[in-house]
Design a protein around this motif. Structure first.
Motif, PDB file in Angstrom:
ATOM      1  N   ILE A  38       0.984  -1.114   0.022  1.00 54.62           N
ATOM      2  CA  ILE A  38       0.195  -0.165  -0.014  1.00 54.62           C
ATOM      3  C   ILE A  38       0.973   1.324   0.005  1.00 54.62           C
ATOM      4  O   ILE A  38       1.523   1.376   0.729  1.00 54.62           O
ATOM      5  N   TRP A 103      -0.140  -5.531   0.884  1.00 55.60           N
ATOM      6  CA  TRP A 103      -1.399  -5.127   0.492  1.00 55.60           C
ATOM      7  C   TRP A 103      -1.563  -5.801  -0.882  1.00 55.60           C
ATOM      8  O   TRP A 103      -2.644  -6.334  -1.168  1.00 55.60           O
ATOM      9  N   ALA A 145      -0.006   4.590   9.688  1.00 60.43           N
ATOM     10  CA  ALA A 145      -1.128   5.528   9.263  1.00 60.43           C
ATOM     11  C   ALA A 145      -0.707   6.915   9.106  1.00 60.43           C
ATOM     12  O   ALA A 145      -1.429   7.637   8.231  1.00 60.43           O
ATOM     13  N   TYR A 191      -3.778   7.281  -1.517  1.00 55.18           N
ATOM     14  CA  TYR A 191      -3.800   6.152  -0.194  1.00 55.18           C
ATOM     15  C   TYR A 191      -5.102   5.876   0.237  1.00 55.18           C
ATOM     16  O   TYR A 191      -5.305   4.882   0.498  1.00 55.18           O
ATOM     17  N   VAL A 192      -5.904   7.038   0.307  1.00 56.68           N
ATOM     18  CA  VAL A 192      -7.180   6.657   0.673  1.00 56.68           C
ATOM     19  C   VAL A 192      -8.167   5.675  -0.016  1.00 56.68           C
ATOM     20  O   VAL A 192      -8.766   4.580   0.220  1.00 56.68           O
ATOM     21  N   GLN A 194      -6.692   3.159  -1.968  1.00 53.05           N
ATOM     22  CA  GLN A 194      -6.122   1.963  -1.718  1.00 53.05           C
ATOM     23  C   GLN A 194      -6.721   1.318  -0.631  1.00 53.05           C
ATOM     24  O   GLN A 194      -6.925   0.155  -0.305  1.00 53.05           O
ATOM     25  N   LEU A 195      -6.771   2.032   0.557  1.00 56.69           N
ATOM     26  CA  LEU A 195      -7.461   1.382   1.765  1.00 56.69           C
ATOM     27  C   LEU A 195      -8.855   1.093   1.748  1.00 56.69           C
ATOM     28  O   LEU A 195      -9.111  -0.004   2.082  1.00 56.69           O
ATOM     29  N   MET A 196      -9.691   1.709   0.864  1.00 59.44           N
ATOM     30  CA  MET A 196     -10.925   1.544   0.406  1.00 59.44           C
ATOM     31  C   MET A 196     -10.970   0.276  -0.412  1.00 59.44           C
ATOM     32  O   MET A 196     -11.953  -0.535  -0.343  1.00 59.44           O
ATOM     33  N   CYS A 197     -10.024   0.174  -1.173  1.00 60.80           N
ATOM     34  CA  CYS A 197     -10.270  -1.189  -2.049  1.00 60.80           C
ATOM     35  C   CYS A 197     -10.353  -2.394  -1.403  1.00 60.80           C
ATOM     36  O   CYS A 197     -11.114  -3.380  -1.921  1.00 60.80           O
ATOM     37  N   MET A 199     -11.356  -2.767   1.725  1.00 66.28           N
ATOM     38  CA  MET A 199     -12.219  -2.716   3.021  1.00 66.28           C
ATOM     39  C   MET A 199     -13.586  -3.672   2.953  1.00 66.28           C
ATOM     40  O   MET A 199     -14.165  -3.771   1.950  1.00 66.28           O
TER      41      MET A 199
END
Length: 286
Positions: A38, A103, A145, A191-192, A194-197, A199
């Motif tokens: 990530i 990730w 984070a 970045y956000v 990628q995190l959401m991807c 989730m």
């Protein structure tokens, strides 16, 4: 990135920065499709491609990371696996060995499940089965984070061991400096997204049906992805083996580079099993 051909291309409706090594070189080995961690740019893992000159590699910066432009809309593992398949088709690759770290290890699992005909073998590095994972050290997650880890070298240097666990006794400072020098911060949106991807994503229900020969590599001192996650993957994937690295943290691919490359080579170069040969014959006849 010595030897890499780096391009910006439209793939699946997205502009992506792509790096390809030796894809036009005659080889007895399949190329490797690599999914990065990530927020990480191509340069972070380019040394692995350089360390395996006998085979081709292809990887890309996810939208909003490295030099790939920001994503316009969110994406998910289905979309990015399809995008990767379109990229392979553009290069005339119908079958590859798939590899991913952290990730990207989750993305590698999803790609192998979504595109089994394009996947020969699977290498999972310092990764998890998704949301149903054993969490790491809370101190490591809070530092992970913090966006300063990308833009503040002093912050990264101070918290490197907390973030990434053990380092080899010799060359630890060099490993740290070299890694930091290769990092380029992702955009906030990149970045956000990628995190959401990932989730809510997990591979666990599908892993017993994974038919690919799989190598799972884990660091025994990983503060972000504890070894227990590798043991879960090993228990759930039928044709898998687990290799661990004593003193290895989340970046054992860097700090234990020689051992890591040797383990990957041994796995990828092993003769095909009878099951693999039967699948290849069935695939060729289809």
């Amino acid at each position: 990135m010595d030897g890499a051909v780096v391009t910006m291309e439209q793939v699946g409706g997205r502009t992506l920065r792509i790096a390809a090594w030796r894809l036009d070189m005659p080889s007895d080995h399949l190329p490797v499709l690599f999914f990065n961690g990530i927020g990480a740019n191509i340069e972070a893992v380019a040394p692995l491609a350089a360390a395996m000159p006998e085979r081709g590699f292809i990887m890309f910066d996810m939208p909003g990371t490295g030099e790939s432009p920001d994503p316009v809309v969110p994406y998910n593992p289905f979309i990015m696996s399809w995008t990767a398949s379109q990229l392979l088709a553009r290069y005339g690759l119908d079958r590859v060995d798939v590899m991913g770290v952290s990730w990207g290890g989750a993305m590698a699992q999803h790609f192998a499940l979504q595109h089994p005909r394009m996947t020969r073998r699977l290498t999972l590095i310092a990764t998890t089965p998704g949301i149903l994972m054993v969490p790491g050290n809370p101190a490591a997650f809070t530092k992970m984070a913090d966006p300063r880890r990308y833009v503040d070298p002093d912050f990264m240097a101070k918290h490197f061991k907390t973030l990434y666990g053990g380092l080899t006794a010799s060359g630890g400072t060099d490993h740290k400096a070299n890694h930091i020098s290769r990092l380029k911060p992702p955009s906030p949106r990149g970045y956000v997204y990628q995190l959401m991807c990932m989730m809510g994503w997990t591979s666990l229900p599908a892993l017993p049906f994974m038919k690919k020969e799989t190598l799972i590599m884990m660091g025994e001192d990983d503060q972000i992805v504890p070894l227990a996650n590798g043991k879960i993957l090993k228990a759930m994937i039928p044709n898998s083996r687990l290799v661990t690295f004593a003193g290895g943290g989340h970046l054992f691919l860097l700090t234990h580079a020689d051992e890591s490359v040797a383990a990957i080579r041994e796995f990828l170069d092993a003769p095909d099993t009878a099951k693999e040969r039967a699948r290849q014959a069935k695939r060729a006849a289809a």
